[in-house]
Write an enzyme that holds these catalytic residues in place. Structure first.
Site, PDB file in Angstrom:
ATOM      1  N   GLY A  31       0.835  -1.204   0.000  1.00  0.00           N
ATOM      2  CA  GLY A  31       0.000   0.000   0.000  1.00  0.00           C
ATOM      3  C   GLY A  31       0.860   1.241   0.000  1.00  0.00           C
ATOM      4  CG  ASN A  32      -0.142   4.734  -1.557  1.00  0.00           C
ATOM      5  OD1 ASN A  32      -0.835   5.582  -0.999  1.00  0.00           O
ATOM      6  ND2 ASN A  32      -0.519   4.124  -2.671  1.00  0.00           N
TER       7      ASN A  32
END
Ligand code: CTP
Length: 220
Positions: free
Chosen positions: A27-28
């Site tokens: 993810g980020n």
């Protein structure tokens, strides 16, 4: 006069999560704050908004003019976007879409074994680029970019490559701007090369500037 009244606007927001196995993902740090602030401004302008969002750290409002599609991966965001965009007048692509996703998703939780673990990744579909290919002359699309060097030249390349009407450049070089901050500092660059630079502001004031700009170009 409010030229955005009754326009259908698609907004993508938040990160995408790319599954590695049933419990892990790539993810980020995008929270979705900027995208949600834009949605709020658009609803104030009496737009009909289609929000397509990844896992968010901010609440999504309920509103009679807001349609919400919640997704996880870049592939899911792509499918939802291609389905919804043909009936929209404007697209605002604020999502931080993962550029790569695992080649294989394990069915079972991956067990720890060797000291080094290699994970093969493949490119995700560039949603904005695909939308740019199908864009009708009556539709308007705005992308976002985060550049650390040659920002204006790189932004112009993205406008051309993705067939955008304009791009919002986020600064990484200013304290308090970008991911996980309450404030942001942006420049908006148009297809004709015209650029507007804004001061560091809170995200709802930045959203206001973006929506005012879109109102100007969409009504022109
Ligand atoms: N975007 C998208 N689908 C992707 C990747 C990005 O729709 N798979 C959109 C984002 O929502 C944003 C814009 O494209 O509006 C960002 O473009 P991108 O080329 O990904 O920008 P950077 O991440 O800055 O790219 P690079 O790392 O190549 O500079």
């Amino acid at each position: 006069m409010n030229t955005l009244e009754h326009k259908r606007v698609l907004v993508t927001a938040g990160p995408t999560y790319e599954a590695i196995d049933p419990v892990r993902f790539i993810g980020n740090r995008s929270t979705g704050k900027m995208g949600l602030a834009i949605v709020e401004r658009l609803l104030n302008k009496q737009c009909h908004v289609v929000l397509i969002h990844g896992p968010l750290q901010v609440p999504v409002p309920t509103h009679k003019n807001l349609e919400v599609i919640s997704i996880e991966s870049a592939e899911e965001m792509y499918r939802a976007t291609m389905k919804s965009f043909p009936t929209c007048d404007i697209g605002i692509f604020a999502a931080a879409v993962a550029d790569y996703t695992p080649v294989h998703v394990a069915d079972q939780k991956i067990k720890k074994s060797e000291d080094t673990f290699f994970l093969a990744l493949k490119k995700t579909v560039d949603i904005l680029k695909e939308v740019g290919k199908t864009k009708k002359p009556t539709q308007c699309i705005i992308g976002f970019a985060l550049e650390t060097n040659d920002e204006e030249a790189n932004a112009m390349k993205k406008i051309e490559g993705k067939n955008l009407d304009a791009i919002v450049l986020n600064s990484l070089n200013d304290a308090g701007a970008g991911f996980a901050h309450e404030t942001n500092k942006i420049k908006i660059i148009q297809r004709n090369g015209e650029m507007i630079s804004f001061e560091l502001k809170n995200k709802s004031a930045v959203a206001n500037d973006i929506v005012e700009f879109i109102e100007k170009i969409a009504g022109a």
